[in-house]
Design an enzyme around this catalytic site. Sequence first.
Site, PDB file in Angstrom:
ATOM      1  N   ASP A  17       0.868  -1.182   0.000  1.00  0.00           N
ATOM      2  CA  ASP A  17       0.000   0.000   0.000  1.00  0.00           C
ATOM      3  C   ASP A  17       0.902   1.230   0.000  1.00  0.00           C
ATOM      4  O   ASP A  17       1.488   1.575   1.028  1.00  0.00           O
ATOM      5  CB  ASP A  17      -0.896   0.012   1.246  1.00  0.00           C
ATOM      6  N   ARG A  38       4.103   2.919   3.042  1.00  0.00           N
ATOM      7  CA  ARG A  38       4.778   1.993   3.958  1.00  0.00           C
ATOM      8  C   ARG A  38       6.278   2.204   4.032  1.00  0.00           C
ATOM      9  O   ARG A  38       6.895   1.953   5.063  1.00  0.00           O
ATOM     10  CB  ARG A  38       4.500   0.542   3.548  1.00  0.00           C
ATOM     11  N   ARG A  78      -6.932  10.829   1.514  1.00  0.00           N
ATOM     12  CA  ARG A  78      -6.485   9.820   0.546  1.00  0.00           C
ATOM     13  C   ARG A  78      -7.238   9.971  -0.770  1.00  0.00           C
ATOM     14  O   ARG A  78      -6.759   9.508  -1.813  1.00  0.00           O
ATOM     15  CB  ARG A  78      -6.711   8.414   1.106  1.00  0.00           C
ATOM     16  N   LYS A  85      -9.183   1.430  -5.887  1.00  0.00           N
ATOM     17  CA  LYS A  85      -9.948   1.012  -4.703  1.00  0.00           C
ATOM     18  C   LYS A  85     -10.719   2.216  -4.158  1.00  0.00           C
ATOM     19  O   LYS A  85     -10.393   3.351  -4.488  1.00  0.00           O
ATOM     20  CB  LYS A  85      -9.012   0.423  -3.647  1.00  0.00           C
ATOM     21  N   HIS A  86     -11.815   1.990  -3.386  1.00  0.00           N
ATOM     22  CA  HIS A  86     -12.385   0.727  -2.927  1.00  0.00           C
ATOM     23  C   HIS A  86     -13.768   0.615  -3.562  1.00  0.00           C
ATOM     24  O   HIS A  86     -14.702   1.288  -3.111  1.00  0.00           O
ATOM     25  CB  HIS A  86     -12.509   0.703  -1.416  1.00  0.00           C
ATOM     26  N   HIS A 114     -11.736  -1.289   8.885  1.00  0.00           N
ATOM     27  CA  HIS A 114     -10.742  -1.982   9.694  1.00  0.00           C
ATOM     28  C   HIS A 114     -11.300  -2.314  11.085  1.00  0.00           C
ATOM     29  O   HIS A 114     -10.850  -3.270  11.732  1.00  0.00           O
ATOM     30  CB  HIS A 114      -9.484  -1.118   9.867  1.00  0.00           C
ATOM     31  N   ASP A 139     -10.113  -6.964  -0.248  1.00  0.00           N
ATOM     32  CA  ASP A 139      -9.427  -6.273   0.832  1.00  0.00           C
ATOM     33  C   ASP A 139      -9.108  -7.325   1.899  1.00  0.00           C
ATOM     34  O   ASP A 139      -9.541  -8.477   1.825  1.00  0.00           O
ATOM     35  CB  ASP A 139     -10.289  -5.140   1.388  1.00  0.00           C
TER      36      ASP A 139
END
Length: 348
Positions: free
Chosen positions: A64, A72, A138, A168-169, A181, A252
């Site tokens: 990601d 990351r 984002r 996405k998403h 999440h 996901d």
Amino acid sequence: MPLGPVMVDLEGTSMTAWERQLLQRPGVGGVILFTRNFESREQLTTLVTEIHALRDPHLLVAVDHEGGRVQRFREGFTLVPPMATLGALHDQDPATARRHARTLGWLLAAELRAVGVDFSFAPVLDLAHGCSGVIGNRAFHRRPEVVGELGHHLVAGMRAAGMEAVGKHFPGHGGVQADSHLALPVDHRPFDQILHDDLQPFDRLVREGIAGIMPAHVVYDPVDDLPAGFSSLWLQQVLRGRLGFKGAIFSDDLSMAATESFGDFPRRARLALEAGCDMMLVCNHPEGALQVLDALEGHTDPVSMARLARMHGRRAPAWADLETDPAWASAVSIARALNDDKNLELPV
């Protein structure tokens, strides 16, 4: 050995003997990397090279790496601004925003390809409705036509650097407050409203040949009682049927809280597979990954394998070559300037 339908993760900055054995199971098709797997560019290059050497064709290595708070790898990589920066710039200067979107797409992909990573789960094509904290900046913009335009240029830049993209998403996570999440979000809007709003960027990118799509762990209850990633209505009838998507569908993460009420890990994986996913992600749960691999042992789908094979990264310059490339230096300058520009007002 063909690519299997499961993407797993690793515990640290190098592979253990147990992980080497895991990655050679036929059901594994890819590895997703996280910040815990990163120490330096050199270490990361070695790790990716070793993962690739385990199989032929090599396992897909993904991350990601969107920019902003979802990046990351940071030390030694250019800090890519959040995509809302480009949306704010588009409000002031659309032509420059389009150029910078293409440049940033090339930059993030070129740097990842230089260490061997095949693809990033990017771009986010959700709309900035202003109610979703997990999406927030984002997202490029609230207006679907702007998201589609900037997403198009970002994907074109990624492709120029040897990397395919995963939008996405699907069909849009930006219209719900809950974070998948942590909970199961439910979007109560009717299908026609989503069709003419949130679905528009996906429609454009599909028509332009985007190679991958990741559905949302969100229930759109006027349409289906299952989350989009478990729904054949969304994936088969809408995404593949109505939109005509021919690429790979990545679930996901099946360890996210939004999936817990739909059964154990094998049940979740089967729901995703039967709905139309080509590859299922099982992250941060080694036992769950093993359960899924055991449950799907012997599963093969030549069509899915062909879709996934397209996600392999193409030849790209090494870091030493990038650092002597004037285009890279210019792209880094643009990224830094966008990060530093206080005149671009972003959603939270």
